[in-house]
Design an enzyme around this catalytic site. Sequence first.
Site, mmCIF file in Angstrom:
data_model
loop_
_atom_site.group_PDB
_atom_site.id
_atom_site.type_symbol
_atom_site.label_atom_id
_atom_site.label_comp_id
_atom_site.label_asym_id
_atom_site.label_seq_id
_atom_site.Cartn_x
_atom_site.Cartn_y
_atom_site.Cartn_z
ATOM 1 N N GLY A 1 25.621 -8.625 -27.192
ATOM 2 C CA GLY A 1 24.776 -9.806 -27.317
ATOM 3 C C GLY A 1 25.564 -11.090 -27.295
ATOM 4 O O GLY A 1 26.290 -11.376 -26.350
ATOM 5 N N ALA B 1 33.854 -10.012 -38.387
ATOM 6 C CA ALA B 1 34.023 -10.628 -39.704
ATOM 7 C C ALA B 1 35.460 -10.481 -40.199
ATOM 8 O O ALA B 1 36.063 -11.441 -40.680
ATOM 9 C CB ALA B 1 33.049 -10.011 -40.705
ATOM 10 N N ASN C 1 31.784 -1.950 -34.869
ATOM 11 C CA ASN C 1 30.582 -2.088 -34.046
ATOM 12 C C ASN C 1 30.642 -3.341 -33.190
ATOM 13 O O ASN C 1 29.958 -3.439 -32.173
ATOM 14 C CB ASN C 1 29.333 -2.167 -34.928
ATOM 15 C CG ASN C 1 28.872 -0.810 -35.406
ATOM 16 O OD1 ASN C 1 28.993 0.178 -34.695
ATOM 17 N ND2 ASN C 1 28.347 -0.767 -36.613
ATOM 18 N N ARG D 1 11.526 -6.214 -35.133
ATOM 19 C CA ARG D 1 12.030 -4.853 -35.037
ATOM 20 C C ARG D 1 11.411 -3.918 -36.060
ATOM 21 O O ARG D 1 11.182 -2.745 -35.783
ATOM 22 C CB ARG D 1 13.556 -4.876 -35.217
ATOM 23 C CG ARG D 1 14.235 -5.647 -34.107
ATOM 24 C CD ARG D 1 15.716 -5.842 -34.370
ATOM 25 N NE ARG D 1 16.333 -6.539 -33.243
ATOM 26 C CZ ARG D 1 17.638 -6.711 -33.115
ATOM 27 N NH1 ARG D 1 18.462 -6.240 -34.023
ATOM 28 N NH2 ARG D 1 18.121 -7.353 -32.074
#
Lengths: 499, 110
Positions: free
Chosen positions: A85, A52, A79, A330
């Site tokens: 992914g 971001a 992170n 999740r």
Amino acid sequence: MTSARMNRRAALGLAGGTALALASSGALARGVKAPQAWDRTVDVLVVGSGFAGLAAAIEARTEGADVLCIEKMSIVGGNSILSGGGLASPGNDLQVAAGIKDSPELLLADMLKSGGGLANVECAKVVAYGALDAYRWAKDFLGVKFDRLGYQGGHSVARSACYMNGNGANMVGPMAKKAKELGVALETRTRLVNLVTDEKGAVVGAELVKGYVFPKEDSGTRMFVRARKGVVVAGGGFSQNVKLRMLHDPRLGPQLESTNQPGATGDAMMAAQRIGAADVQMDWIQLGPWTSPDEKGFGVCPKFVESSVGYGLMVDPKTGKRFVNETGNRKVRSDAIIATGHPAVILVSEENAGHVPPSTIKAGMENGSIRRFANLDELAKFYGINAESLKASVTRWNEAVAAKKDPDFNAKIFKDTKENKGVFYACRLWPRVHYCMGGLAINPKAEVINTDLNVIPGLYAAGEVAGGVHGMVRLGTVSIADCVVFGRVAGRNAAQRKI
Amino acid sequence: MKKTLILLVMALAALPFAADAKGFADYHTETLKLPCTTCHKTPDTMPTTETCTGCHPTDKLVESTKNVKPTNPHTSPHYGAKLDCVNCHVGHEPSENYCAQCHSFDFKVP
């Protein structure tokens, strides 16, 4: 049950919000006033160097702004650089090549459904409709290489464009490189301490620490940076801040580790809260249901688990019985495992483990988190499960597989799922704190909203530090799309802001 | 000078280190007998990564640890060889294993 639970969560959120609103109202705000002289002046200050932050910095620079991007850790990436992914992007060329039909409308529907009706629809739309352009931007403008189309739980179709080798560094790298090429000042070991506001409450700069050495609070030297047009807060979530996460969800104490890098403590978010920024959905903190207590951090078990659900089964070792839909989202799975009070065991026959990458099984067996057993008796003995109960559960699951219908928990069973027998692989599972859905309240322009529900001029937020985009559950790989899309939105709007 | 640096790197790579070492700085001052100014150019100056790599070039470090199991600690898929030295080698405090936050790599950090 779901309805009652949701009502209770909503009530908790409201109470928390009210308390925080009181604490951060004008009279008590701890904003810092402008210094007599600024040490440095830029147009746009970006806080954080993950997807971001880097997206914001590049976009602001592309719009002509003079940009400083700071990172409190010694290396860029947060992170994001550790993420494994890809970017959810409906209509991407990998889907086209695979003949998969998809659309922003379908992604939006998946996001809202998974978010349990709590997502900010207008912000979710920004992500859903901006995702494909973000993918093209990453691929064509930044030169990021994508090598595979992935499916993630909760999505209607495979739509995740995975960066090369599933390695976040293969996306952060090109982003940092492009930022530097464009002339963004990218500075590590530089931490945001406070935001500086003017008499009208607009953000005009920040108090920073230069030469910061995490986690030493007293390291480095203070300086004041003026941000003529705006500050973009992109500091990520707070999964590593035990006190803060327990404030919002008392279950998430030190007995639960986190998958995050150590700097994910919510500093930047709290700096914004101190000047009156509102927050939203802070108690929706996502646990990864696929982590193992037998290895650290994120580990390799998540890949094993997500390739085994729908093929093998997960049992409570105390009873030997299944206890949850293994293909649920999740939250459903994490809550069920935590409720048992001890790690669960997931098992899958060797024949059904063909979907697990061989490198994952190899790595898991080397570090001891994944085990191979000649038969169910061996497996039961190793994990201390009653052998007869376990066999009964496997038999019942195999009946469901044969019928392609799970009468107990309605788990998804794939067309190619086969009877589980013979050699088995297994691992223990205990959730880790993974993602904070909550964070600063923003609007579709990435502007931060204060506790009077007005825009805070000059303050923008993007990525995990912002709340509301995902509602109660975030879908895998949507967060990277969120970071890139909203990072660019924040950067562009900060750079274009009229003063 | 270049020869001295190479010898120093080789010596460091070869020496066994006790698990209870007090810190990297003690090794430099007590064992190698190097003056404080080797790292601290002035009494008030904190060392930077460039201070370390001035004597321990990154490429030679990576080469010297290429056989460490299970993986080379000085380069990784996440950070390449760019991670600051002090993430593991903390001058006046016990060393840390930064990788151990996520991986079960049992590195013996000097």
